[in-house]
Design a protein around this motif. Structure first.
Motif, PDB file in Angstrom:
ATOM      1  N   ARG A  73      -0.606   2.957  92.092  1.00  0.00           N
ATOM      2  CA  ARG A  73       0.791   2.664  92.412  1.00  0.00           C
ATOM      3  C   ARG A  73       1.489   3.860  93.034  1.00  0.00           C
ATOM      4  N   ASP A  86       3.479   1.178  95.046  1.00  0.00           N
ATOM      5  CA  ASP A  86       4.132   0.038  94.406  1.00  0.00           C
ATOM      6  C   ASP A  86       5.520   0.489  93.950  1.00  0.00           C
ATOM      7  N   ASP A  88       7.816  -0.920  92.262  1.00  0.00           N
ATOM      8  CA  ASP A  88       8.349  -1.546  91.048  1.00  0.00           C
ATOM      9  C   ASP A  88       7.810  -0.820  89.812  1.00  0.00           C
TER      10      ASP A  88
END
Length: 270
Positions: A73, A86, A88
């Motif tokens: 991520r 990523d 989030d």
């Protein structure tokens, strides 16, 4: 006998500074009762708790970066840059990591780490550990550090006053007695610094004695080399749990991947 006045100054500096250091060390070593959360006895540490107790907010920041990198991520480059893959975050700390990287999604590691060390989730973690009696309060850490600095200053004062006193000693009496008297406070302060390094340093920075006991119960696997793509009999790369545990307890030196170590050890401007 004017040199005796300088001797009194040297002894005064030694006694006052060493007494302060002893009192600060004793206060930092006192068992602290838990005021909130579970009692220290019988509880286990999370990885982030272990990271804070072993290395403070900086270790927590490194652990968060590596953990998110291992989950693909974040991308940690050996050049010292971190890139969001990523956007989030799964918890408050991860969202703080993404916010520290910034809206462009890419940043050098050092400023990201600096922002994370003062982020709300890290401060909340520190407060919980202090309340549980596992971490040393910031005031106690500051007192020990200030006391150590005062003892070091006292060493300098003793050396300076000793030199001046030797210049004032009458040639007929010789420098021997003056040297002996000044050697005693110098030995006292030097001994206090050595003892502080050995006895105070392991826990006064972050973990209380109770926190140190819990850290000592963590089973950290031995460091193993990263597997080579061409084989050659090297051990396989440790799994995420082993790697993150080693990082939390021992810091970046425990990471088997040199590129990952380089990413976290990069300085501003890389």
């Amino acid at each position: 006998m004017l040199w005796v006045l300088f001797l009194l100054v040297a002894w005064g500096s030694a006694v006052v500074s060493c007494t302060r250091l002893c009192l600060a060390a004793v206060a930092a070593a006192q068992p602290m009762e838990a005021t909130a959360g579970p009692r220290p006895d019988g509880r286990t540490l999370s990885l982030y708790e272990a990271a804070f107790l072993a290395g403070g907010p900086r270790r927590v920041a490194d652990l968060a970066l590596v953990s998110m990198s291992r989950e693909r991520r974040l991308l940690l480059a050996h050049t010292g840059w971190v890139t969001v893959v990523d956007p989030d975050g799964r918890n408050d700390l991860e969202r703080s990591v993404i916010a520290a990287i910034g809206p462009r999604g890419q940043s050098p590691v050092p400023p990201v780490r600096n922002l994370l060390t003062t982020a709300d989730p890290v401060r909340a973690l520190a407060d919980r550990l202090v309340a549980a009696g596992l971490a040393v309060p910031a005031g106690a850490r500051a007192n020990v550090a200030a006391a150590v600095r005062q003892v070091r200053l006292a060493c300098g004062v003793i050396l300076l006053t000793g030199v001046v006193a030797l210049l004032m000693v009458p040639p007929a009496s010789g420098p021997g007695p003056a040297l002996a008297w000044f050697a005693l406070p110098l030995l006292l302060t030097a001994s206090c610094l050595v003892i502080a390094r050995v006895e105070v340093h392991p826990y006064s920075r972050w973990a209380s004695p109770a926190g140190q006991q819990l850290l000592g119960r963590i089973d950290v696997p031995p460091r193993r080399p990263v597997a080579q793509r061409t084989g050659g009999g090297a051990d396989e790369e440790p799994d995420d749990g082993e790697l993150l545990t080693a990082l939390a307890v021992h810091g970046t030196a425990a990471l088997p991947d040199p590129a990952l170590r380089a990413a976290l050890r990069a300085h501003w401007g890389h």
